[in-house]
Scaffold this motif. Structure first.
Motif, PDB file in Angstrom:
ATOM      1  N   ALA A  28      66.285  58.468 110.833  1.00 25.06           N
ATOM      2  CA  ALA A  28      67.130  58.827 111.968  1.00 25.06           C
ATOM      3  C   ALA A  28      66.467  58.388 113.260  1.00 25.06           C
ATOM      4  CB  ALA A  28      67.385  60.337 111.996  1.00 25.06           C
ATOM      5  N   ALA A  29      67.284  58.302 114.306  1.00 19.86           N
ATOM      6  CA  ALA A  29      66.792  58.107 115.665  1.00 19.86           C
ATOM      7  C   ALA A  29      66.922  59.437 116.406  1.00 19.86           C
ATOM      8  CB  ALA A  29      67.593  57.030 116.377  1.00 19.86           C
ATOM      9  N   ILE A  30      65.980  59.727 117.292  1.00 16.11           N
ATOM     10  CA  ILE A  30      65.956  60.993 118.012  1.00 16.11           C
ATOM     11  C   ILE A  30      65.951  60.736 119.511  1.00 16.11           C
ATOM     12  CG2 ILE A  30      64.633  63.107 118.472  1.00 16.11           C
ATOM     13  CD1 ILE A  30      63.449  62.863 115.693  1.00 16.11           C
ATOM     14  N   THR A  31      66.803  61.469 120.232  1.00 17.18           N
ATOM     15  CA  THR A  31      66.744  61.503 121.686  1.00 17.18           C
ATOM     16  C   THR A  31      66.310  62.905 122.090  1.00 17.18           C
ATOM     17  OG1 THR A  31      68.538  59.896 121.870  1.00 17.18           O
ATOM     18  CG2 THR A  31      68.015  61.183 123.833  1.00 17.18           C
ATOM     19  N   LEU A  32      65.218  62.982 122.837  1.00 19.75           N
ATOM     20  CA  LEU A  32      64.611  64.251 123.185  1.00 19.75           C
ATOM     21  C   LEU A  32      64.809  64.501 124.678  1.00 19.75           C
ATOM     22  CD1 LEU A  32      62.679  66.491 121.927  1.00 19.75           C
ATOM     23  CD2 LEU A  32      60.811  65.158 122.911  1.00 19.75           C
ATOM     24  N   VAL A  33      65.459  65.611 125.026  1.00 20.69           N
ATOM     25  CA  VAL A  33      65.644  65.952 126.439  1.00 20.69           C
ATOM     26  C   VAL A  33      65.412  67.442 126.598  1.00 20.69           C
ATOM     27  CG1 VAL A  33      67.276  64.096 126.928  1.00 20.69           C
ATOM     28  CG2 VAL A  33      68.146  66.284 126.144  1.00 20.69           C
ATOM     29  N   GLY A  34      64.879  67.846 127.737  1.00 22.26           N
ATOM     30  CA  GLY A  34      64.697  69.265 127.944  1.00 22.26           C
ATOM     31  C   GLY A  34      64.082  69.592 129.281  1.00 22.26           C
ATOM     32  N   ALA A  35      64.183  70.844 129.635  1.00 22.16           N
ATOM     33  CA  ALA A  35      63.547  71.376 130.834  1.00 22.16           C
ATOM     34  C   ALA A  35      62.633  72.508 130.388  1.00 22.16           C
ATOM     35  CB  ALA A  35      64.593  71.884 131.813  1.00 22.16           C
ATOM     36  N   VAL A  36      61.395  72.456 130.806  1.00 19.77           N
ATOM     37  CA  VAL A  36      60.386  73.402 130.333  1.00 19.77           C
ATOM     38  C   VAL A  36      59.733  74.060 131.544  1.00 19.77           C
ATOM     39  CG1 VAL A  36      58.253  73.680 129.030  1.00 19.77           C
ATOM     40  CG2 VAL A  36      59.956  72.019 128.279  1.00 19.77           C
ATOM     41  N   HIS A  37      59.569  75.379 131.471  1.00 22.41           N
ATOM     42  CA  HIS A  37      58.874  76.087 132.542  1.00 22.41           C
ATOM     43  C   HIS A  37      57.412  76.326 132.182  1.00 22.41           C
ATOM     44  CE1 HIS A  37      57.613  79.573 135.025  1.00 22.41           C
ATOM     45  NE2 HIS A  37      58.296  78.934 135.940  1.00 22.41           N
ATOM     46  N   GLU A  38      57.187  76.816 130.958  1.00 22.88           N
ATOM     47  CA  GLU A  38      55.820  77.032 130.497  1.00 22.88           C
ATOM     48  C   GLU A  38      55.663  76.415 129.116  1.00 22.88           C
ATOM     49  OE1 GLU A  38      54.803  81.112 130.551  1.00 22.88           O
ATOM     50  OE2 GLU A  38      54.932  81.312 132.726  1.00 22.88           O
ATOM     51  N   ALA A  39      54.600  75.680 128.911  1.00 20.70           N
ATOM     52  CA  ALA A  39      54.386  75.057 127.611  1.00 20.70           C
ATOM     53  C   ALA A  39      52.919  74.709 127.430  1.00 20.70           C
ATOM     54  CB  ALA A  39      55.235  73.804 127.461  1.00 20.70           C
ATOM     55  N   ARG A  40      52.528  74.599 126.179  1.00 22.19           N
ATOM     56  CA  ARG A  40      51.224  74.029 125.831  1.00 22.19           C
ATOM     57  C   ARG A  40      51.509  72.717 125.141  1.00 22.19           C
ATOM     58  NH1 ARG A  40      45.967  75.278 125.306  1.00 22.19           N
ATOM     59  NH2 ARG A  40      44.775  74.329 123.615  1.00 22.19           N
ATOM     60  N   VAL A  41      50.981  71.631 125.662  1.00 18.45           N
ATOM     61  CA  VAL A  41      51.309  70.312 125.132  1.00 18.45           C
ATOM     62  C   VAL A  41      50.031  69.571 124.758  1.00 18.45           C
ATOM     63  CG1 VAL A  41      53.428  70.148 126.480  1.00 18.45           C
ATOM     64  CG2 VAL A  41      51.323  69.187 127.401  1.00 18.45           C
ATOM     65  N   SER A  42      50.181  68.722 123.757  1.00 17.77           N
ATOM     66  CA  SER A  42      49.131  67.799 123.366  1.00 17.77           C
ATOM     67  C   SER A  42      49.772  66.432 123.253  1.00 17.77           C
ATOM     68  CB  SER A  42      48.501  68.201 122.029  1.00 17.77           C
ATOM     69  OG  SER A  42      47.595  67.209 121.586  1.00 17.77           O
ATOM     70  N   ASP A  51      42.643  59.015 124.150  1.00 14.91           N
ATOM     71  CA  ASP A  51      42.589  60.056 125.170  1.00 14.91           C
ATOM     72  C   ASP A  51      43.679  61.082 124.910  1.00 14.91           C
ATOM     73  OD1 ASP A  51      42.252  61.586 127.382  1.00 14.91           O
ATOM     74  OD2 ASP A  51      43.000  60.123 128.812  1.00 14.91           O
ATOM     75  N   ASP A  52      43.325  62.187 124.294  1.00 15.82           N
ATOM     76  CA  ASP A  52      44.273  63.282 124.078  1.00 15.82           C
ATOM     77  C   ASP A  52      44.246  64.213 125.291  1.00 15.82           C
ATOM     78  OD1 ASP A  52      45.088  62.455 121.655  1.00 15.82           O
ATOM     79  OD2 ASP A  52      43.878  63.868 120.494  1.00 15.82           O
ATOM     80  N   LEU A  53      45.429  64.583 125.737  1.00 12.48           N
ATOM     81  CA  LEU A  53      45.537  65.520 126.840  1.00 12.48           C
ATOM     82  C   LEU A  53      46.120  66.812 126.292  1.00 12.48           C
ATOM     83  CD1 LEU A  53      45.442  66.074 129.934  1.00 12.48           C
ATOM     84  CD2 LEU A  53      47.802  65.262 130.003  1.00 12.48           C
ATOM     85  N   VAL A  54      45.365  67.887 126.365  1.00 13.06           N
ATOM     86  CA  VAL A  54      45.834  69.189 125.898  1.00 13.06           C
ATOM     87  C   VAL A  54      45.751  70.141 127.084  1.00 13.06           C
ATOM     88  CG1 VAL A  54      45.536  71.080 124.259  1.00 13.06           C
ATOM     89  CG2 VAL A  54      44.962  68.730 123.584  1.00 13.06           C
ATOM     90  N   ARG A  55      46.912  70.649 127.490  1.00 14.98           N
ATOM     91  CA  ARG A  55      46.898  71.522 128.668  1.00 14.98           C
ATOM     92  C   ARG A  55      48.023  72.536 128.594  1.00 14.98           C
ATOM     93  NH1 ARG A  55      46.793  68.878 134.533  1.00 14.98           N
ATOM     94  NH2 ARG A  55      47.387  71.028 135.030  1.00 14.98           N
ATOM     95  N   ASP A  56      47.811  73.622 129.296  1.00 16.11           N
ATOM     96  CA  ASP A  56      48.875  74.586 129.515  1.00 16.11           C
ATOM     97  C   ASP A  56      49.532  74.277 130.856  1.00 16.11           C
ATOM     98  OD1 ASP A  56      48.614  76.275 127.231  1.00 16.11           O
ATOM     99  OD2 ASP A  56      46.774  77.066 128.108  1.00 16.11           O
ATOM    100  N   TYR A  57      50.849  74.344 130.864  1.00 19.48           N
ATOM    101  CA  TYR A  57      51.580  74.084 132.100  1.00 19.48           C
ATOM    102  C   TYR A  57      52.453  75.278 132.414  1.00 19.48           C
ATOM    103  CZ  TYR A  57      49.986  69.344 131.557  1.00 19.48           C
ATOM    104  OH  TYR A  57      49.189  68.236 131.416  1.00 19.48           O
ATOM    105  N   ALA A  58      52.413  75.715 133.654  1.00 22.22           N
ATOM    106  CA  ALA A  58      53.174  76.881 134.076  1.00 22.22           C
ATOM    107  C   ALA A  58      54.043  76.553 135.282  1.00 22.22           C
ATOM    108  CB  ALA A  58      52.228  78.032 134.390  1.00 22.22           C
ATOM    109  N   GLN A  59      54.518  75.313 135.342  1.00 26.50           N
ATOM    110  CA  GLN A  59      55.468  74.939 136.378  1.00 26.50           C
ATOM    111  C   GLN A  59      56.596  74.157 135.729  1.00 26.50           C
ATOM    112  OE1 GLN A  59      52.623  73.271 136.066  1.00 26.50           O
ATOM    113  NE2 GLN A  59      53.094  71.090 136.087  1.00 26.50           N
ATOM    114  N   PRO A  60      57.756  74.134 136.338  1.00 26.77           N
ATOM    115  CA  PRO A  60      58.884  73.418 135.713  1.00 26.77           C
ATOM    116  C   PRO A  60      58.588  71.920 135.578  1.00 26.77           C
ATOM    117  CG  PRO A  60      59.643  74.881 137.464  1.00 26.77           C
ATOM    118  CD  PRO A  60      58.150  74.814 137.570  1.00 26.77           C
ATOM    119  N   PHE A  61      58.924  71.368 134.437  1.00 23.37           N
ATOM    120  CA  PHE A  61      58.866  69.922 134.271  1.00 23.37           C
ATOM    121  C   PHE A  61      59.839  69.526 133.170  1.00 23.37           C
ATOM    122  CE2 PHE A  61      55.574  71.481 131.389  1.00 23.37           C
ATOM    123  CZ  PHE A  61      55.760  70.728 130.241  1.00 23.37           C
ATOM    124  N   GLU A  62      60.151  68.246 133.134  1.00 23.78           N
ATOM    125  CA  GLU A  62      61.079  67.724 132.136  1.00 23.78           C
ATOM    126  C   GLU A  62      60.296  67.077 131.000  1.00 23.78           C
ATOM    127  OE1 GLU A  62      63.624  65.122 134.374  1.00 23.78           O
ATOM    128  OE2 GLU A  62      65.103  66.709 134.663  1.00 23.78           O
TER     129      GLU A  62
END
Length: 341
Positions: A28-42, A51-62
């Motif tokens: 399948a093909a996937i289209t990913l869209v969203g609005a996030v206020h708080e997340a932990r991303v890698s 270079d892996d970036l692992v951070r907690d974010y507590a501000q709105p981002f897409e």
């Protein structure tokens, strides 16, 4: 196409993976869209594969991106854009703590034939339900004041590219615009969408609003009561003028699409006719935060009574709604003709 919602405190890859397994989708093909206020991303950045970036974010981002399912395994390529963050790369993990992420999974091979759909995309209404203003003419193709409905489009990269300009946003609005082109093999539109001329075509000099190379690049079937020869444009667009009504135009469009979906482009009267007949499989409508007071309504006469809202997603410009028909009717009613002039 299947919608997967990743809600509060859910892990993006795991949630999509479970949905893919449940659906039995292997490719399948996937289209990913969203609005996030708080997340932990890698995320692994494209600029440095190690270079892996692992951070907690507590501000709105897409969180947007594309992906694929290969052999049942989910892979995502994401862009995260926040107040102090712009990262592109392969998404290893993202846990959504607040707001939402949507993944649109489009199967490429599900073990059986797919049925082409009739889809409406990026039709915009005002808060009071008008898809165009009053008094449409060559000076006001969307009616007086109607151009304000589409200001959001030309703030995106997709919309700016349509008018030959660089720049623009690449977030949620841009992703929805691009979805409107996916797997489309033909388009049907009413005469008002093609141009401001009423009655006979005159000298046939009018060739649409889009210049010498319209953005369709496939066959377009225009509803009209007045015959006209086919009009071939640069870039692969050919306009066919259909005098036998909406059902005939759709039959020709699905034949031309050769297994792909057909897009119903508008205007509002044409969309209403198709909704009333239960012909539209998916309707994407955006609501702009403006009032027109009068004009061309999209949902007059309870046209969408048989449909249900399966998704709504606000951006900072408009709110996106997706309406779908719950189940195909046992017998398709004879579709009424739209009302081209």
């Amino acid at each position: 196409m299947h919608l997967v919602k990743v809600g509060r405190d859910q892990e993006v890859l795991a949630t999509i993976g479970r949905a893919v397994a449940r659906l039995g989708v292997t490719d399948a093909a996937i289209t990913l869209v969203g609005a996030v206020h708080e997340a932990r991303v890698s995320v692994m950045r494209k600029s440095d594969a190690f270079d892996d970036l692992v951070r907690d974010y507590a501000q709105p981002f897409e969180l947007t991106g594309t992906g694929e399912v290969s052999g049942g395994a989910v892979h995502l390529h994401a862009t995260l854009a926040g107040e102090d963050l712009v990262v592109c790369g392969h998404l290893h993990a993202a846990t959504v703590r607040d707001f939402f992420v949507h993944a649109y999974v489009t199967p490429l091979c599900t073990g059986g034939p797919t049925v082409p759909k009739l889809r409406v995309h990026n039709i915009t209404t005002s808060l009071d339900g008008f898809a165009a203003g009053p008094s449409q003419d060559s000076e006001h193709p969307l009616g007086v004041g109607g151009e304000r409905l589409h200001e959001w489009i030309f703030k995106t990269r997709y919309g700016r590219a349509m008018i030959g300009r660089d720049g623009g946003s690449e977030g949620l609005d841009d992703a929805f615009l691009r979805r409107g082109d996916d797997n489309i093999g033909a388009t049907v539109m009413g005469r008002n969408m093609f141009g401001p001329i009423r009655g006979a075509w005159g000298d046939n000099s009018w060739s649409g609003w889009w210049g010498d190379e319209p953005p369709y690049h496939h066959d377009v079937f225009v509803l009209t009561h007045h015959p006209r020869a086919d009009l071939t444009m640069r870039g692969g667009t050919t306009f066919h003028f259909v005098t036998d009504g909406l059902d005939a135009a759709l039959a020709q469009a699905f034949a031309a699409a050769a297994g792909q979906d057909v897009r119903l482009g508008g205007g509002a009267a044409t969309i209403r006719a198709a909704l009333t007949a239960g012909l539209v499989d998916e309707l994407h409508v955006t609501v702009a935060p403006i009032l027109l007071g009068t004009g061309e309504p999209l949902f007059a006469d309870n046209a969408a009574a048989a449909y249900r809202v399966t998704d709504f997603t606000p951006s900072d410009q408009v709110t996106h709604y997706v309406l779908t028909r719950p189940a195909p009717p046992n017998a398709s009613p004879a579709p009424p003709n739209a009302s081209p002039t």
